[in-house]
Design an enzyme around this catalytic site. Structure first.
Site, PDB file in Angstrom:
ATOM      1  N   GLU A 152       0.848  -1.189   0.000  1.00  0.00           N
ATOM      2  CA  GLU A 152       0.000   0.000   0.000  1.00  0.00           C
ATOM      3  C   GLU A 152       0.885   1.241   0.000  1.00  0.00           C
ATOM      4  OE1 GLU A 152      -3.771  -1.905   2.359  1.00  0.00           O
ATOM      5  OE2 GLU A 152      -2.136  -1.106   3.553  1.00  0.00           O
ATOM      6  N   ASP A 168      -4.761  -7.661   6.355  1.00  0.00           N
ATOM      7  CA  ASP A 168      -5.799  -8.566   5.855  1.00  0.00           C
ATOM      8  C   ASP A 168      -5.333 -10.011   5.782  1.00  0.00           C
ATOM      9  OD1 ASP A 168      -8.225  -6.924   5.023  1.00  0.00           O
ATOM     10  OD2 ASP A 168      -6.586  -5.789   4.131  1.00  0.00           O
TER      11      ASP A 168
END
Length: 399
Positions: A152, A168
């Protein structure tokens, strides 16, 4: 900072919602306004795997606010309109480097993700609300049997924030890096030798359902370990897994005070928590109640949401971040002054976030984004520079 932006992302649409947070905390300065519209990202494949690699740069353009993808040159392409049911998205894949090789692409000013997959292209679809990203906690997700992962990042006029994330899932190993304006290079996210397999072994050996987080393909290939929040959500991990610890915290602070100093640069700003029934009420120095939290459940703790919601404000959000970190790291019973930022105190209770414990224990530098607010105390796997020359993403060995 990046924890405000990306580790909790579940869709590209979320990036747009969080963009205001970025600009609040990273306002452009005249000295940094020269950050170019794109910067080089060097992809290096040290995985040792023979399958082709596919790379995707997906996010929200910080120039236009549109959702879309970038090609290898860093050119932005907005997504076309979606539909109900969702329709296939345009193929945004970029051929990645073969094993033992490197390839340089360019990434634009985005708040988004850099996906990579082995052997198969990922399946992205477009709904009326925007891009539908992989959600492999759902057994019917078309990406369930694909080996993939993502980083990210945010690139804006104030620089680059790039992380490796396990918020996640824990899957295909990789590291991130940045070449700073002075030419030096920093990186994070590498596992220690043998660390990849050791994380799965630790979860399988942990009683209480933690082995249920590990997902494999029908041929026996280990694909990933889901984060415990997703595990609770799909039934792989019992919803009661943290009840004992949460109950003990609630009992303790019915007769003791939890003191929270949420800002490291503001040691005089303190809040005081006491439990009354199902509520933990926080007061300021004047004794006025500033916010209250209902007794959380495991899902709220693992996801740092729901009963531990963290709005981007000056009081509730910072308090929630601190509570979330304390619950996940199981430091709330041993230290009534929070946040506790000493890694030596983390995950020592028998009831804790064993997923985060296993991941951090196998990182070469001890840093990871194993839950959304793992940046409390700066234990996150993040690189940043205000004038980045180049970013790096290295695909590491599966050992």
């Amino acid at each position: 900072m990046l924890a405000r932006l990306t580790p909790r992302l579940v869709s590209v649409a979320a990036a747009a919602a969080l963009l205001g947070s970025l600009l609040t905390f990273a306002a452009p300065s005249s000295a940094r306004a020269a950050v170019p519209d794109t910067i080089p990202l060097k992809l290096t494949n040290n995985s040792g795997r023979g399958e082709p690699v596919y790379v995707y740069t997906i996010g929200t353009s910080l120039t236009s606010g549109q959702q879309g993808w970038a090609d290898a040159n860093g050119t932005f392409h907005p997504w076309p309109a979606g539909n109900v049911p969702p329709v296939p998205a345009p193929d945004a894949s970029i051929p990645g480097p073969a094993a033992g090789q490197s390839k340089t692409i360019r990434i634009p000013k985005f708040s988004g993700r850099i996906y990579f997959s082995y052997g198969q292209k990922l399946v992205f679809k477009l709904a009326t609300g925007g891009l539908v990203q992989p959600a492999v906690q759902n057994p019917s997700d078309p990406n369930r049997d694909i080996l993939f992962n993502w980083s990210e990042y945010t690139l804006n006029d104030s620089g680059l924030w790039l992380n490796s994330t396990q918020v996640d899932m824990f899957s295909a190993p990789y590291a991130v890096g940045v070449q700073r304006a002075d030419g030096s290079t920093v990186n994070t996210g590498h596992l220690e030798p043998g660390g990849y397999n050791a994380v799965f072994d630790a979860l399988r050996a942990q009683p209480g359902g933690w082995a249920g987080l590990v997902q494999t393909r029908s041929d026996g290939t280990v694909l990933r370990a889901l984060s415990p929040g997703h595990g609770v959500g799909n039934g792989a991990l019992p919803a009661s897994v943290l009840d004992d610890y949460i109950n003990r915290v609630w009992r303790k602070y019915a007769t003791a005070t939890l003191t929270v100093t949420p800002f490291a640069d503001q040691p005089g700003t303190k809040y005081y928590g006491r439990v009354s029934g199902d509520l933990m009420n926080f007061t300021n120095a004047a004794g006025a109640v500033v916010t209250s939290f209902q007794k959380p459940d495991a899902d709220s703790v693992f996801g740092c949401h729901k009963l531990l919601d963290a709005p981007n404000d000056a009081v509730r959000g910072p308090l929630s971040r601190t509570l979330c970190a304390g619950f996940n790291r199981s430091t709330l019973l041993v230290n009534p002054t929070q946040p506790d930022t000493s890694a030596a105190n983390f995950y020592q209770d028998a009831v804790t976030n064993h997923y985060a414990r296993a991941v951090h224990a196998r990182m070469a530098d001890g840093k990871a984004y194993a839950f959304a607010f793992d940046d409390v105390g700066q234990h996150e796997s993040l690189v940043h520079d205000g004038s980045p020359r180049q970013a790096y993403l290295t695909l590491d060995p599966f050992s």
